[in-house]
Motif scaffolding. Structure first.
Motif, PDB file in Angstrom:
ATOM      1  N   PHE A 132       0.855  -1.188   0.000  1.00 39.32           N
ATOM      2  CA  PHE A 132       0.000   0.000   0.000  1.00 39.32           C
ATOM      3  C   PHE A 132       0.886   1.231   0.000  1.00 39.32           C
ATOM      4  O   PHE A 132       2.109   1.142   0.191  1.00 39.32           O
ATOM      5  CB  PHE A 132      -0.983  -0.006   1.173  1.00 39.32           C
ATOM      6  CG  PHE A 132      -0.335   0.015   2.525  1.00 39.32           C
ATOM      7  CD1 PHE A 132      -0.149   1.211   3.196  1.00 39.32           C
ATOM      8  CD2 PHE A 132       0.095  -1.154   3.134  1.00 39.32           C
ATOM      9  CE1 PHE A 132       0.440   1.245   4.448  1.00 39.32           C
ATOM     10  CE2 PHE A 132       0.692  -1.136   4.385  1.00 39.32           C
ATOM     11  CZ  PHE A 132       0.866   0.069   5.041  1.00 39.32           C
ATOM     12  N   LEU A 133       0.288   2.381  -0.218  1.00 36.06           N
ATOM     13  CA  LEU A 133       1.030   3.638  -0.263  1.00 36.06           C
ATOM     14  C   LEU A 133       1.120   4.255   1.130  1.00 36.06           C
ATOM     15  O   LEU A 133       0.234   4.051   1.966  1.00 36.06           O
ATOM     16  CB  LEU A 133       0.344   4.615  -1.219  1.00 36.06           C
ATOM     17  CG  LEU A 133       0.317   4.175  -2.681  1.00 36.06           C
ATOM     18  CD1 LEU A 133      -0.542   5.126  -3.501  1.00 36.06           C
ATOM     19  CD2 LEU A 133       1.705   4.107  -3.252  1.00 36.06           C
ATOM     20  N   PRO A 134       2.169   5.028   1.403  1.00 37.74           N
ATOM     21  CA  PRO A 134       2.302   5.655   2.730  1.00 37.74           C
ATOM     22  C   PRO A 134       1.137   6.555   3.107  1.00 37.74           C
ATOM     23  O   PRO A 134       0.773   6.644   4.270  1.00 37.74           O
ATOM     24  CB  PRO A 134       3.593   6.473   2.615  1.00 37.74           C
ATOM     25  CG  PRO A 134       4.357   5.833   1.520  1.00 37.74           C
ATOM     26  CD  PRO A 134       3.339   5.277   0.566  1.00 37.74           C
ATOM     27  N   GLU A 135       0.526   7.228   2.130  1.00 36.69           N
ATOM     28  CA  GLU A 135      -0.605   8.112   2.465  1.00 36.69           C
ATOM     29  C   GLU A 135      -1.858   7.337   2.826  1.00 36.69           C
ATOM     30  O   GLU A 135      -2.801   7.898   3.358  1.00 36.69           O
ATOM     31  CB  GLU A 135      -0.893   9.097   1.331  1.00 36.69           C
ATOM     32  CG  GLU A 135      -1.317   8.466   0.038  1.00 36.69           C
ATOM     33  CD  GLU A 135      -0.235   8.488  -1.040  1.00 36.69           C
ATOM     34  OE1 GLU A 135      -0.587   8.265  -2.194  1.00 36.69           O
ATOM     35  OE2 GLU A 135       0.935   8.708  -0.727  1.00 36.69           O
ATOM     36  N   GLN A 136      -1.878   6.029   2.569  1.00 35.73           N
ATOM     37  CA  GLN A 136      -3.039   5.209   2.900  1.00 35.73           C
ATOM     38  C   GLN A 136      -2.934   4.587   4.290  1.00 35.73           C
ATOM     39  O   GLN A 136      -3.836   3.876   4.712  1.00 35.73           O
ATOM     40  CB  GLN A 136      -3.205   4.091   1.862  1.00 35.73           C
ATOM     41  CG  GLN A 136      -3.517   4.608   0.482  1.00 35.73           C
ATOM     42  CD  GLN A 136      -3.383   3.535  -0.575  1.00 35.73           C
ATOM     43  OE1 GLN A 136      -2.663   2.574  -0.401  1.00 35.73           O
ATOM     44  NE2 GLN A 136      -4.087   3.719  -1.673  1.00 35.73           N
ATOM     45  N   ILE A 137      -1.883   4.869   5.015  1.00 32.63           N
ATOM     46  CA  ILE A 137      -1.689   4.261   6.332  1.00 32.63           C
ATOM     47  C   ILE A 137      -2.781   4.691   7.308  1.00 32.63           C
ATOM     48  O   ILE A 137      -3.147   3.928   8.204  1.00 32.63           O
ATOM     49  CB  ILE A 137      -0.281   4.550   6.879  1.00 32.63           C
ATOM     50  CG1 ILE A 137       0.077   3.526   7.935  1.00 32.63           C
ATOM     51  CG2 ILE A 137      -0.161   5.942   7.429  1.00 32.63           C
ATOM     52  CD1 ILE A 137       1.543   3.417   8.224  1.00 32.63           C
ATOM     53  N   GLU A 138      -3.336   5.875   7.119  1.00 34.54           N
ATOM     54  CA  GLU A 138      -4.419   6.351   7.990  1.00 34.54           C
ATOM     55  C   GLU A 138      -5.649   5.453   7.883  1.00 34.54           C
ATOM     56  O   GLU A 138      -6.385   5.293   8.845  1.00 34.54           O
ATOM     57  CB  GLU A 138      -4.788   7.801   7.651  1.00 34.54           C
ATOM     58  CG  GLU A 138      -3.704   8.808   7.985  1.00 34.54           C
ATOM     59  CD  GLU A 138      -3.379   8.853   9.467  1.00 34.54           C
ATOM     60  OE1 GLU A 138      -4.309   8.741  10.295  1.00 34.54           O
ATOM     61  OE2 GLU A 138      -2.195   9.000   9.795  1.00 34.54           O
ATOM     62  N   ASN A 139      -5.865   4.866   6.705  1.00 39.79           N
ATOM     63  CA  ASN A 139      -7.017   3.971   6.512  1.00 39.79           C
ATOM     64  C   ASN A 139      -6.891   2.696   7.340  1.00 39.79           C
ATOM     65  O   ASN A 139      -7.899   2.060   7.647  1.00 39.79           O
ATOM     66  CB  ASN A 139      -7.165   3.587   5.037  1.00 39.79           C
ATOM     67  CG  ASN A 139      -7.366   4.786   4.152  1.00 39.79           C
ATOM     68  OD1 ASN A 139      -7.704   5.860   4.612  1.00 39.79           O
ATOM     69  ND2 ASN A 139      -7.150   4.601   2.865  1.00 39.79           N
ATOM     70  N   PHE A 140      -5.671   2.311   7.669  1.00 40.39           N
ATOM     71  CA  PHE A 140      -5.438   1.047   8.362  1.00 40.39           C
ATOM     72  C   PHE A 140      -4.995   1.220   9.806  1.00 40.39           C
ATOM     73  O   PHE A 140      -4.636   0.251  10.462  1.00 40.39           O
ATOM     74  CB  PHE A 140      -4.378   0.232   7.607  1.00 40.39           C
ATOM     75  CG  PHE A 140      -4.693   0.025   6.162  1.00 40.39           C
ATOM     76  CD1 PHE A 140      -5.744  -0.777   5.774  1.00 40.39           C
ATOM     77  CD2 PHE A 140      -3.935   0.650   5.191  1.00 40.39           C
ATOM     78  CE1 PHE A 140      -6.039  -0.960   4.434  1.00 40.39           C
ATOM     79  CE2 PHE A 140      -4.221   0.466   3.844  1.00 40.39           C
ATOM     80  CZ  PHE A 140      -5.276  -0.343   3.471  1.00 40.39           C
ATOM     81  N   LYS A 141      -5.008   2.455  10.326  1.00 39.09           N
ATOM     82  CA  LYS A 141      -4.505   2.722  11.680  1.00 39.09           C
ATOM     83  C   LYS A 141      -5.160   1.843  12.740  1.00 39.09           C
ATOM     84  O   LYS A 141      -4.481   1.324  13.620  1.00 39.09           O
ATOM     85  CB  LYS A 141      -4.712   4.201  12.057  1.00 39.09           C
ATOM     86  CG  LYS A 141      -3.674   5.125  11.532  1.00 39.09           C
ATOM     87  CD  LYS A 141      -2.399   5.014  12.307  1.00 39.09           C
ATOM     88  CE  LYS A 141      -1.476   6.138  11.881  1.00 39.09           C
ATOM     89  NZ  LYS A 141      -0.138   5.972  12.341  1.00 39.09           N
TER      90      LYS A 141
END
Length: 153
Positions: A132-141
């Motif tokens: 996944f992309l680093p900016e998508q990490i918020e979706n998986f927090k």
């Protein structure tokens, strides 16, 4: 016979040469330390995802990977490769000629090493790696139970 060295003189000569050798080795170690302490280059440029502007196959594949992960996060390596081949004619032609995916896998893992994309494993599934992309990490927090340490960067 007077030219022969006494045992004490031999020991002192050996000691001097050992000291000189250790000084030379210390200088080599210091040089290595200086080289390894160089700071990383500052990233003062924007990075754009524009596969239509690039010319080499390597950069086209890297751009397409980021596009695919932007649309659909948490894809496995196999899924990324299949979507790449289906999406881009140049990549499809390359695969039709070579029937080799190792080049594409190399690009995926080089992007992971550069931290352009991140990898994740799902608890209990040690066999597969998802990207996944680093900016998508918020979706998986809320789903993350263990993250890599910051010292590995």
């Amino acid at each position: 016979m007077s030219e022969q060295n006494s045992p004490n003189q031999l020991n002192s000569n050996l000691g001097e040469t050992k000291k000189e050798e250790s000084k030379v080795e210390e200088k080599k170690v210091e040089k290595k330390k200086v080289i390894s302490k160089k700071s990383k280059e500052k990233e003062d440029a924007y990075v754009l995802v524009m596969p239509e502007k690039v010319r080499s196959l390597n950069t086209k594949i890297a751009n397409r990977i980021v596009e695919i992960l932007r649309e659909e996060p948490l894809l496995s390596e196999k899924e990324i490769i299949l979507k790449l081949i289906a999406r881009d004619n140049e990549i499809k032609d390359y695969f039709a000629k070579t029937h080799d995916i190792s080049y594409i896998r190399y690009i995926i893992w080089s992007l992971v090493k550069k931290k352009v994309i991140l990898k994740a494993k799902i608890l209990g599934d040690d066999k597969h790696v998802y990207f996944f992309l680093p900016e998508q990490i918020e979706n998986f927090k809320e789903k993350i139970i263990r993250a890599p340490s910051k010292s590995s960067e």
